[in-house]
Design a protein around this motif. Sequence first.
Motif, PDB file in Angstrom:
ATOM      1  N   UNK A  94     -46.645  17.885  43.999  1.00  0.00           N
ATOM      2  CA  UNK A  94     -46.123  17.737  45.357  1.00  0.00           C
ATOM      3  C   UNK A  94     -47.091  18.267  46.395  1.00  0.00           C
ATOM      4  N   UNK A  95     -47.690  19.407  46.093  1.00  0.00           N
ATOM      5  CA  UNK A  95     -48.665  19.995  47.020  1.00  0.00           C
ATOM      6  C   UNK A  95     -49.900  19.099  47.121  1.00  0.00           C
ATOM      7  N   UNK A  96     -50.294  18.503  45.990  1.00  0.00           N
ATOM      8  CA  UNK A  96     -51.437  17.587  45.998  1.00  0.00           C
ATOM      9  C   UNK A  96     -51.154  16.403  46.904  1.00  0.00           C
ATOM     10  N   UNK A  97     -49.946  15.835  46.801  1.00  0.00           N
ATOM     11  CA  UNK A  97     -49.585  14.712  47.673  1.00  0.00           C
ATOM     12  C   UNK A  97     -49.602  15.130  49.142  1.00  0.00           C
ATOM     13  N   UNK A  98     -49.125  16.332  49.414  1.00  0.00           N
ATOM     14  CA  UNK A  98     -49.144  16.855  50.779  1.00  0.00           C
ATOM     15  C   UNK A  98     -50.586  17.024  51.277  1.00  0.00           C
ATOM     16  N   UNK A  99     -51.449  17.547  50.424  1.00  0.00           N
ATOM     17  CA  UNK A  99     -52.863  17.730  50.775  1.00  0.00           C
ATOM     18  C   UNK A  99     -53.530  16.391  51.052  1.00  0.00           C
TER      19      UNK A  99
END
Length: 179
Positions: A94-99
């Motif tokens: 999820x954090x990767x998608x946000x990044x």
Amino acid sequence: MQTPLITALFLGIKKSKIVFFSLYTNKGFFLIPIGAVALVVNLKSAIHLLIALMIFDFITGIGASWSNKKKAEKADPTLEKKQLISSEKLKLSGVKMLLYGSTIWLAYKIEELFLIKTFTLDFSEKELTLTIGVIAFWCMVELFSIIFENFKAMGFDVLKIVSKIFNTYKTAKKEIKNM
């Protein structure tokens, strides 16, 4: 203990550095995603390509996790049953998608704010933008993850296979030339 956001940012920076420096080594076939993104030069298609690579990375990541689990159980049968997917890994996704999304959005806003013009590269006559360049970079990161992490963990070393095919081609070419 590190938070998932800090861990994901660190991993993103680490992978980005690896991908960036691999462009200048013998793994130069990472220029393929730039060519692929240049062929689908509109923004919507480039984002679709990135999303497809992210989904494929997620699926092959599960396969790599399963393969690692089987190897660990084979090496030590007394190990407790490990989960294939942990909530920590899902948080990192999820954090990767946000990044990815935020850097793409930021590149788009920078283009808009500073009126950055489109540009062309030698291998494509289509006009590219900064946003598409960022998307191409994230496509390279995803391909790096799929090829050099997930496939390798599953026992499928793509670089070794490509090297073997290339060496066979070079040998055959040399033999034909010497005839």
